[in-house]
Design a protein around this motif. Structure first.
Motif, PDB file in Angstrom:
ATOM      1  N   PHE A   1     -37.808 -82.732  26.642  1.00  0.00           N
ATOM      2  CA  PHE A   1     -38.474 -84.037  26.606  1.00  0.00           C
ATOM      3  C   PHE A   1     -39.089 -84.277  25.231  1.00  0.00           C
ATOM      4  O   PHE A   1     -38.507 -84.931  24.384  1.00  0.00           O
ATOM      5  CB  PHE A   1     -39.517 -84.131  27.730  1.00  0.00           C
ATOM      6  N   THR A   2     -40.263 -83.738  24.992  1.00  0.00           N
ATOM      7  CA  THR A   2     -40.894 -83.931  23.682  1.00  0.00           C
ATOM      8  C   THR A   2     -41.164 -82.619  22.960  1.00  0.00           C
ATOM      9  O   THR A   2     -41.730 -82.617  21.874  1.00  0.00           O
ATOM     10  CB  THR A   2     -42.218 -84.704  23.842  1.00  0.00           C
ATOM     11  N   GLY A   3     -40.754 -81.503  23.552  1.00  0.00           N
ATOM     12  CA  GLY A   3     -40.951 -80.215  22.910  1.00  0.00           C
ATOM     13  C   GLY A   3     -42.106 -79.435  23.512  1.00  0.00           C
ATOM     14  O   GLY A   3     -42.821 -79.908  24.404  1.00  0.00           O
ATOM     15  N   SER A   4     -42.312 -78.232  22.999  1.00  0.00           N
ATOM     16  CA  SER A   4     -43.372 -77.349  23.501  1.00  0.00           C
ATOM     17  C   SER A   4     -43.957 -76.535  22.358  1.00  0.00           C
ATOM     18  O   SER A   4     -43.270 -76.217  21.384  1.00  0.00           O
ATOM     19  CB  SER A   4     -42.815 -76.363  24.548  1.00  0.00           C
ATOM     20  N   TYR A   5     -45.230 -76.192  22.516  1.00  0.00           N
ATOM     21  CA  TYR A   5     -45.828 -75.135  21.700  1.00  0.00           C
ATOM     22  C   TYR A   5     -45.675 -73.821  22.454  1.00  0.00           C
ATOM     23  O   TYR A   5     -45.657 -73.797  23.701  1.00  0.00           O
ATOM     24  CB  TYR A   5     -47.310 -75.395  21.445  1.00  0.00           C
ATOM     25  N   ILE A   6     -45.553 -72.726  21.699  1.00  0.00           N
ATOM     26  CA  ILE A   6     -45.559 -71.413  22.335  1.00  0.00           C
ATOM     27  C   ILE A   6     -46.513 -70.489  21.585  1.00  0.00           C
ATOM     28  O   ILE A   6     -46.726 -70.629  20.382  1.00  0.00           O
ATOM     29  CB  ILE A   6     -44.154 -70.767  22.395  1.00  0.00           C
ATOM     30  N   LEU A   7     -47.070 -69.547  22.331  1.00  0.00           N
ATOM     31  CA  LEU A   7     -47.776 -68.397  21.769  1.00  0.00           C
ATOM     32  C   LEU A   7     -46.971 -67.171  22.185  1.00  0.00           C
ATOM     33  O   LEU A   7     -46.710 -66.978  23.375  1.00  0.00           O
ATOM     34  CB  LEU A   7     -49.210 -68.317  22.296  1.00  0.00           C
ATOM     35  N   GLU A   8     -46.569 -66.385  21.211  1.00  0.00           N
ATOM     36  CA  GLU A   8     -45.600 -65.321  21.478  1.00  0.00           C
ATOM     37  C   GLU A   8     -46.152 -63.962  21.082  1.00  0.00           C
ATOM     38  O   GLU A   8     -46.732 -63.796  20.008  1.00  0.00           O
ATOM     39  CB  GLU A   8     -44.312 -65.614  20.708  1.00  0.00           C
ATOM     40  N   PHE A   9     -45.938 -62.989  21.962  1.00  0.00           N
ATOM     41  CA  PHE A   9     -46.223 -61.583  21.674  1.00  0.00           C
ATOM     42  C   PHE A   9     -44.873 -60.904  21.455  1.00  0.00           C
ATOM     43  O   PHE A   9     -44.070 -60.787  22.388  1.00  0.00           O
ATOM     44  CB  PHE A   9     -46.978 -60.931  22.822  1.00  0.00           C
ATOM     45  N   PHE A  10     -44.633 -60.461  20.236  1.00  0.00           N
ATOM     46  CA  PHE A  10     -43.308 -59.967  19.830  1.00  0.00           C
ATOM     47  C   PHE A  10     -43.260 -58.449  19.901  1.00  0.00           C
ATOM     48  O   PHE A  10     -44.084 -57.760  19.305  1.00  0.00           O
ATOM     49  CB  PHE A  10     -42.997 -60.433  18.402  1.00  0.00           C
ATOM     50  N   ASP A  11     -42.274 -57.937  20.659  1.00  0.00           N
ATOM     51  CA  ASP A  11     -42.056 -56.490  20.762  1.00  0.00           C
ATOM     52  C   ASP A  11     -41.259 -56.021  19.541  1.00  0.00           C
ATOM     53  O   ASP A  11     -40.088 -56.354  19.393  1.00  0.00           O
ATOM     54  CB  ASP A  11     -41.287 -56.188  22.046  1.00  0.00           C
ATOM     55  N   GLU A  12     -41.891 -55.247  18.661  1.00  0.00           N
ATOM     56  CA  GLU A  12     -41.234 -54.803  17.433  1.00  0.00           C
ATOM     57  C   GLU A  12     -40.550 -53.437  17.588  1.00  0.00           C
ATOM     58  O   GLU A  12     -39.980 -52.925  16.636  1.00  0.00           O
ATOM     59  CB  GLU A  12     -42.242 -54.751  16.284  1.00  0.00           C
ATOM     60  N   LYS A  13     -40.583 -52.886  18.800  1.00  0.00           N
ATOM     61  CA  LYS A  13     -39.937 -51.593  19.018  1.00  0.00           C
ATOM     62  C   LYS A  13     -38.523 -51.758  19.562  1.00  0.00           C
ATOM     63  O   LYS A  13     -37.601 -51.068  19.136  1.00  0.00           O
ATOM     64  CB  LYS A  13     -40.779 -50.749  19.979  1.00  0.00           C
TER      65      LYS A  13
END
Length: 568
Positions: free
Chosen positions: A135-147
């Motif tokens: 529709f109009t898009g989203s914001y995200i908050l992301e926790f990234f697994d670097e392993k």
């Protein structure tokens, strides 16, 4: 927590009353459970009793192998509950789940990324694992697994794709296309305070109309915004402008030119947040054409059957119109793209004027650039000289170098070509020598007998089925090579009695680091590379070639298939 509070605050980008949590977890035979991918989507609807956390939900299982399964959990949380989960993840690196013992697992390798706005455009990769972001898009908050310890799932590309499709039947998530997010936690905040529609504003195509439809809770008190337009053609900004939102239902924004790709944004001024972003082409005109089909037919015989093809008259345009300026520009862009492809060796056409030294130089460039994780050379006509000219130039120490050729009649024919040439040369020399003398009848008969023997000898070489001479010759060439073989890890195998027709230079990538493979179609064998008409081009879907190579490589691991290996 500042970004979380900013995004979840009522009316900033949306109105949220609950959060839908979707968990994909790895379940091991040892009863260990850990995150594969978790998505938390904020929504306006209130929590329903049957989907609340306390009801535990239903777990679906998908088998990976004898030791691993994927479990799917889906449930809803109140805003206070999901906030507790978010805080626990930030401060303690733990996730509070609705299934037993999950909260006891620590995710020390998680890295929290700053907020990201994800537009609705189709080619945005994250949209494969977000919910209904169109529709109009989203914001995200992301926790990234670097392993990223998921090699057991991703190394077998074919099986991973099959498992991903099974997941996709249950959820609108495609992990195969965005495997770099495996192990991640994503909190998705859809922008739901407005709907946006944009259209060309005038016949001159210099403006856009913005139609903004606000959420009913703020319809009479919509925020201050900036409307931005940026039109791009051939990497040039040909029409750009931004204006204050006048808070009318329809607003025209003059840009000067919107004939090509147009990027549109709507910014909220306070707080500074993107409410809408899109990139698209606007329809300027519809070209009508007419044709008449089926009146005439072509017929011809093919394999004993008479075929009929209905013919269509040549299209003619309903109106005659000169080509416009932006069409000239767009039609010319590919010229530079071709140059860039040739510079990167993604696509290059060779003619005899290039010559074999130039062709081999290009192959060595590709090997030096992409060979860090291994190099595989697949060519049915492969031999000692070809391997020396290519794989021996790989500068990376101890990486796997695989050479796959074949033994069949036309391959042997090339090997025996020099011998045949020598026989013909001997016959020609004899014919030239006897022209200087008058032969007796017996000498003439002896000469004809010798000539027949030479011809039969050539025919014998041409039709022989014995591979041993070719194999022994190849082995001796490697054995007697003047080299210290420093840092070399190379194996040369052949298929016997068959072989693929295409020739490939393969770089397998590194699944553990998610480095993608690359495959180049050579267009001709290495023995003629650069000195004939052919095309070097990068393969769009390399994994299909690699899967087939690996399959044939395993089938060719018998002792009789091995030509040479170092170290032994």
């Amino acid at each position: 927590m500042e970004e979380y509070d900013l995004l979840v605050k009522e009316g900033n980008i949306g109105f949220y009353n609950s959060c839908e949590v979707t968990e994909l977890v790895i379940m091991e035979s040892t009863n260990k459970i850990y995150n594969l991918y978790t998505l938390c989507v904020f929504q306006e609807k209130v929590v329903t009793t049957e989907k609340h956390k306390n009801d535990k939900g239903l777990c679906n299982r998908i088998k990976i192998d004898d030791k691993h399964w994927i479990g799917i959990f889906q449930y809803e949380l109140e805003l206070t509950e999901i906030k507790d989960n978010f805080e626990k993840l930030i401060h303690d690196y733990k996730w509070i789940s609705n299934h037993k013992d999950e909260s006891s697992i620590k995710y020390d390798d998680l890295r929290r990324l700053n907020k990201q706005f994800i537009p609705t455009i189709d080619d945005n990769r994250l949209n494969y694992i977000l919910k209904n972001n169109f529709f109009t898009g989203s914001y995200i908050l992301e926790f990234f697994d670097e392993k990223k310890q998921f090699g057991f799932l991703t190394e077998d590309e074919e099986n991973f794709e099959r498992i991903s499709k099974k997941i996709n039947k249950r959820l609108p998530i495609n992990l195969f296309k965005i495997r770099d997010r495996l192990g991640n936690f994503i909190f998705q905040f859809p922008v739901n305070i407005l709907n946006v529609e944009t259209r060309g504003a005038s016949d001159s195509w210099d403006s856009l109309n913005f139609h903004l439809d606000w959420h009913h809770l703020i319809k009479d008190n919509c925020p201050d915004c900036i409307l931005e337009v940026d039109s791009i053609l051939d990497n040039n900004h040909i029409g750009t402008n931004y204006e204050e939102y006048d808070k009318n239902e329809l607003q025209e924004v003059y840009a000067g030119n919107v004939d090509s790709l147009v990027n549109v944004k709507i910014w909220r001024k306070n707080p500074k947040l993107i409410l809408y972003s899109d990139s698209s082409y606007f329809t300027k005109s519809i070209l009508l054409s007419t044709s008449i089909g089926g009146l005439n037919k072509r017929y011809f015989m093919n394999d004993g059957e008479k075929e009929f093809i209905s013919l269509v008259s040549k299209d003619f345009e309903s109106t005659v119109k000169n080509q416009e300026y932006f069409q000239y520009i767009e039609n010319s862009i590919g010229i530079r793209e071709k140059e860039l492809l040739e510079e990167t060796l993604s696509f290059k056409q060779y003619t005899p004027k290039h010559g074999k030294p130039k062709g081999l130089s290009d192959l060595r460039k590709l090997i030096s650039k992409n060979g860090r994780n291994g190099v595989y050379l697949w060519d049915p006509y492969l031999c000692f000289d070809d391997i020396i000219d290519t794989l021996f130039y790989c500068p990376f120490s101890d990486i796997e170098l695989k050479a796959l050729g074949s033994i069949k009649r036309d391959v042997r024919r090339i090997f025996f070509n020099n011998h045949i040439k020598n026989n013909f040369k001997n016959m020609a020399d004899e014919i030239n020598s006897i022209q200087k003398f008058s032969l007796t009848e017996k000498e003439a008969r002896d000469f004809i007998t010798s000539l027949k023997e030479n011809i039969m000898n050539i025919n014998d070489y041409f039709n022989r089925d014995d591979d041993s001479e070719w194999i022994d010759e190849q082995k001796n060439l490697f054995k007697n090579l003047n080299s210290n073989f420093e840092g070399l890890n190379l194996e040369f195998r052949v298929q016997i009695g068959k072989g693929a027709h295409d020739r490939f230079l393969i770089f397998p990538g590194n699944p553990k680091r998610y480095e993608q493979p690359k495959v180049y179609s050579l267009g001709t064998s290495v023995n003629s590379f650069g000195k004939s008409y052919h095309i070097l081009q990068e393969v769009s879907y390399p994994q299909a070639v690699i899967l087939e190579f690996n399959k044939i490589w395993e089938e060719s691991k018998k002792p009789e298939n091995l030509i040479w290996k170092y170290p032994e």
